[in-house]
Design a protein around this motif. Structure first.
Motif, PDB file in Angstrom:
ATOM      1  N   MET A   1       0.821  -1.187   0.000  1.00 21.34           N
ATOM      2  CA  MET A   1       0.000   0.000   0.000  1.00 21.34           C
ATOM      3  C   MET A   1       0.870   1.257   0.000  1.00 21.34           C
ATOM      4  SD  MET A   1      -3.057   0.855   2.543  1.00 21.34           S
ATOM      5  CE  MET A   1      -3.333   2.480   3.088  1.00 21.34           C
ATOM      6  N   LEU A   2       1.906   1.248   0.818  1.00 21.86           N
ATOM      7  CA  LEU A   2       2.791   2.410   0.882  1.00 21.86           C
ATOM      8  C   LEU A   2       3.463   2.647  -0.459  1.00 21.86           C
ATOM      9  CD1 LEU A   2       4.161   4.655   2.460  1.00 21.86           C
ATOM     10  CD2 LEU A   2       5.897   3.014   3.153  1.00 21.86           C
ATOM     11  N   ARG A   3       3.872   1.572  -1.120  1.00 20.28           N
ATOM     12  CA  ARG A   3       4.610   1.721  -2.382  1.00 20.28           C
ATOM     13  C   ARG A   3       3.793   2.476  -3.415  1.00 20.28           C
ATOM     14  NH1 ARG A   3       7.545  -2.647  -6.262  1.00 20.28           N
ATOM     15  NH2 ARG A   3       8.530  -1.071  -7.547  1.00 20.28           N
ATOM     16  N   SER A   4       2.544   2.111  -3.604  1.00 20.02           N
ATOM     17  CA  SER A   4       1.749   2.805  -4.611  1.00 20.02           C
ATOM     18  C   SER A   4       1.445   4.229  -4.189  1.00 20.02           C
ATOM     19  CB  SER A   4       0.454   2.043  -4.888  1.00 20.02           C
ATOM     20  OG  SER A   4      -0.322   1.970  -3.713  1.00 20.02           O
ATOM     21  N   ALA A   5       1.285   4.458  -2.907  1.00 21.42           N
ATOM     22  CA  ALA A   5       0.943   5.792  -2.437  1.00 21.42           C
ATOM     23  C   ALA A   5       2.145   6.733  -2.455  1.00 21.42           C
ATOM     24  CB  ALA A   5       0.363   5.719  -1.038  1.00 21.42           C
ATOM     25  N   ILE A   6       3.350   6.214  -2.268  1.00 19.98           N
ATOM     26  CA  ILE A   6       4.505   7.104  -2.222  1.00 19.98           C
ATOM     27  C   ILE A   6       4.881   7.630  -3.595  1.00 19.98           C
ATOM     28  CG2 ILE A   6       5.483   6.169  -0.120  1.00 19.98           C
ATOM     29  CD1 ILE A   6       7.404   4.541  -1.779  1.00 19.98           C
ATOM     30  N   LEU A   7       4.316   7.064  -4.620  1.00 18.11           N
ATOM     31  CA  LEU A   7       4.619   7.534  -5.956  1.00 18.11           C
ATOM     32  C   LEU A   7       3.951   8.872  -6.242  1.00 18.11           C
ATOM     33  CD1 LEU A   7       4.318   4.163  -7.869  1.00 18.11           C
ATOM     34  CD2 LEU A   7       6.351   5.239  -6.904  1.00 18.11           C
ATOM     35  N   ALA A   8       2.963   9.204  -5.446  1.00 16.71           N
ATOM     36  CA  ALA A   8       2.286  10.491  -5.612  1.00 16.71           C
ATOM     37  C   ALA A   8       3.135  11.590  -5.005  1.00 16.71           C
ATOM     38  CB  ALA A   8       0.933  10.448  -4.930  1.00 16.71           C
ATOM     39  N   LEU A   9       2.931  12.782  -5.473  1.00 20.26           N
ATOM     40  CA  LEU A   9       3.649  13.939  -4.962  1.00 20.26           C
ATOM     41  C   LEU A   9       3.029  14.354  -3.640  1.00 20.26           C
ATOM     42  CD1 LEU A   9       5.848  15.956  -5.820  1.00 20.26           C
ATOM     43  CD2 LEU A   9       4.048  17.347  -6.792  1.00 20.26           C
ATOM     44  N   ALA A  10       3.855  14.549  -2.635  1.00 20.27           N
ATOM     45  CA  ALA A  10       3.367  14.964  -1.323  1.00 20.27           C
ATOM     46  C   ALA A  10       3.884  16.360  -1.034  1.00 20.27           C
ATOM     47  CB  ALA A  10       3.859  13.991  -0.259  1.00 20.27           C
ATOM     48  N   VAL A  11       3.020  17.214  -0.551  1.00 20.28           N
ATOM     49  CA  VAL A  11       3.403  18.583  -0.255  1.00 20.28           C
ATOM     50  C   VAL A  11       2.926  18.929   1.145  1.00 20.28           C
ATOM     51  CG1 VAL A  11       3.147  21.009  -0.915  1.00 20.28           C
ATOM     52  CG2 VAL A  11       3.217  19.243  -2.667  1.00 20.28           C
ATOM     53  N   ILE A  12       3.776  19.595   1.884  1.00 21.39           N
ATOM     54  CA  ILE A  12       3.411  20.036   3.219  1.00 21.39           C
ATOM     55  C   ILE A  12       4.107  21.349   3.501  1.00 21.39           C
ATOM     56  CG2 ILE A  12       5.266  18.784   4.388  1.00 21.39           C
ATOM     57  CD1 ILE A  12       3.285  18.284   6.679  1.00 21.39           C
ATOM     58  N   SER A  13       3.467  22.194   4.238  1.00 28.87           N
ATOM     59  CA  SER A  13       4.085  23.444   4.678  1.00 28.87           C
ATOM     60  C   SER A  13       4.477  23.289   6.132  1.00 28.87           C
ATOM     61  CB  SER A  13       3.103  24.617   4.553  1.00 28.87           C
ATOM     62  OG  SER A  13       2.813  24.841   3.204  1.00 28.87           O
ATOM     63  N   THR A  14       5.517  23.962   6.499  1.00 30.14           N
ATOM     64  CA  THR A  14       5.956  23.896   7.872  1.00 30.14           C
ATOM     65  C   THR A  14       6.452  25.252   8.329  1.00 30.14           C
ATOM     66  OG1 THR A  14       7.384  22.736   9.433  1.00 30.14           O
ATOM     67  CG2 THR A  14       8.327  23.218   7.310  1.00 30.14           C
ATOM     68  N   THR A  15       6.330  25.499   9.603  1.00 28.16           N
ATOM     69  CA  THR A  15       6.885  26.695  10.195  1.00 28.16           C
ATOM     70  C   THR A  15       7.941  26.252  11.183  1.00 28.16           C
ATOM     71  OG1 THR A  15       4.768  27.800  10.015  1.00 28.16           O
ATOM     72  CG2 THR A  15       6.358  28.748  11.551  1.00 28.16           C
TER      73      THR A  15
ATOM     74  N   SER B   1       7.768  24.999   2.096  1.00 29.19           N
ATOM     75  CA  SER B   1       7.022  23.799   1.720  1.00 29.19           C
ATOM     76  C   SER B   1       8.001  22.825   1.083  1.00 29.19           C
ATOM     77  CB  SER B   1       5.931  24.137   0.706  1.00 29.19           C
ATOM     78  OG  SER B   1       4.982  25.004   1.257  1.00 29.19           O
ATOM     79  N   VAL B   2       7.630  21.567   1.087  1.00 34.38           N
ATOM     80  CA  VAL B   2       8.431  20.559   0.397  1.00 34.38           C
ATOM     81  C   VAL B   2       7.525  19.726  -0.489  1.00 34.38           C
ATOM     82  CG1 VAL B   2      10.191  20.399   2.195  1.00 34.38           C
ATOM     83  CG2 VAL B   2       8.246  18.851   2.271  1.00 34.38           C
ATOM     84  N   SER B   3       8.076  19.253  -1.583  1.00 34.28           N
ATOM     85  CA  SER B   3       7.408  18.238  -2.398  1.00 34.28           C
ATOM     86  C   SER B   3       8.362  17.060  -2.484  1.00 34.28           C
ATOM     87  CB  SER B   3       7.039  18.778  -3.775  1.00 34.28           C
ATOM     88  OG  SER B   3       8.181  19.176  -4.480  1.00 34.28           O
ATOM     89  N   VAL B   4       7.795  15.872  -2.502  1.00 32.22           N
ATOM     90  CA  VAL B   4       8.599  14.654  -2.488  1.00 32.22           C
ATOM     91  C   VAL B   4       8.242  13.817  -3.707  1.00 32.22           C
ATOM     92  CG1 VAL B   4       9.207  12.589  -1.179  1.00 32.22           C
ATOM     93  CG2 VAL B   4       8.514  14.673   0.044  1.00 32.22           C
TER      94      VAL B   4
ATOM     95  N   VAL C   1      13.551  15.561  -2.629  1.00 31.81           N
ATOM     96  CA  VAL C   1      12.773  16.506  -1.832  1.00 31.81           C
ATOM     97  C   VAL C   1      13.101  17.897  -2.357  1.00 31.81           C
ATOM     98  CG1 VAL C   1      12.355  17.437   0.468  1.00 31.81           C
ATOM     99  CG2 VAL C   1      12.791  14.989   0.182  1.00 31.81           C
ATOM    100  N   THR C   2      12.081  18.599  -2.828  1.00 32.10           N
ATOM    101  CA  THR C   2      12.263  19.933  -3.390  1.00 32.10           C
ATOM    102  C   THR C   2      11.658  20.962  -2.448  1.00 32.10           C
ATOM    103  OG1 THR C   2      12.127  19.008  -5.613  1.00 32.10           O
ATOM    104  CG2 THR C   2      11.858  21.403  -5.403  1.00 32.10           C
ATOM    105  N   ILE C   3      12.436  21.992  -2.142  1.00 32.50           N
ATOM    106  CA  ILE C   3      11.994  23.067  -1.257  1.00 32.50           C
ATOM    107  C   ILE C   3      11.357  24.166  -2.100  1.00 32.50           C
ATOM    108  CG2 ILE C   3      12.790  24.833   0.375  1.00 32.50           C
ATOM    109  CD1 ILE C   3      15.146  22.900   1.013  1.00 32.50           C
ATOM    110  N   SER C   4      10.226  24.696  -1.614  1.00 37.11           N
ATOM    111  CA  SER C   4       9.551  25.783  -2.324  1.00 37.11           C
ATOM    112  C   SER C   4       8.840  26.690  -1.323  1.00 37.11           C
ATOM    113  CB  SER C   4       8.542  25.222  -3.333  1.00 37.11           C
ATOM    114  OG  SER C   4       7.544  24.481  -2.660  1.00 37.11           O
TER     115      SER C   4
END
Length: 105
Positions: A1-15, A94-97, A83-86
C-alpha cells in the motif's frame, strides 16, 4: 500500500522556530527537512516512512533539491527520493517529495 501511495507527490508546509530573528538566509538541517518530507508522505499514505537526506545544513532556497533515500520497512526496500523546497518565506517553507518507482539496486 505504501509503495503505490509514495509515488504520488506529497506537499506540506511547515513553520520552523528560528532563533531571535529570521534574517535571510535561513539554514535548516537536512534531518529536519527529511522529517518534514516524511510527515508529508505520512499524510498522503497513512504510513510514516524512514527518509534519509543526509546530515548537512541546508540553506532554504526555492527550487533546492535534496537527494534522499526512502526506506520502506514493509517492503524492506530502499527508493531514491527527491525533496524539493519551495514557497520559502524566512523560516517557513514547503516541500514536495518525488519517490522513484523502482527500488534501489
Amino acid at each position: 500500500m505504501l509503495r503505490s501511495a509514495i509515488l504520488a507527490l506529497a506537499v506540506i508546509s511547515t513553520t520552523l522556530l528560528a532563533g531571535c530573528s529570521s534574517e535571510p538566509p535561513v539554514e535548516v538541517s537536512a534531518t529536519a527537512i527529511a522529517s518534514t518530507a516524511a510527515a508529508a508522505l505520512e499524510e498522503s499514505t497513512g504510513e510514516l516512512p524512514e527518509l534519509d537526506c543526509g546530515s548537512d545544513t541546508i540553506e532554504l532556497k526555492n527550487g533546492r533539491v535534496l537527494e534522499c533515500v526512502l526506506s520502506d520497512l514493509t517492503l524492506v526496500e530502499n527508493f531514491d527520493a527527491e525533496v524539493t523546497i519551495s514557497d520559502v518565506d524566512g523560516a517557513n517553507y514547503s516541500v514536495s517529495v518525488t519517490v522513484a518507482e523502482e527500488p534501489r539496486e
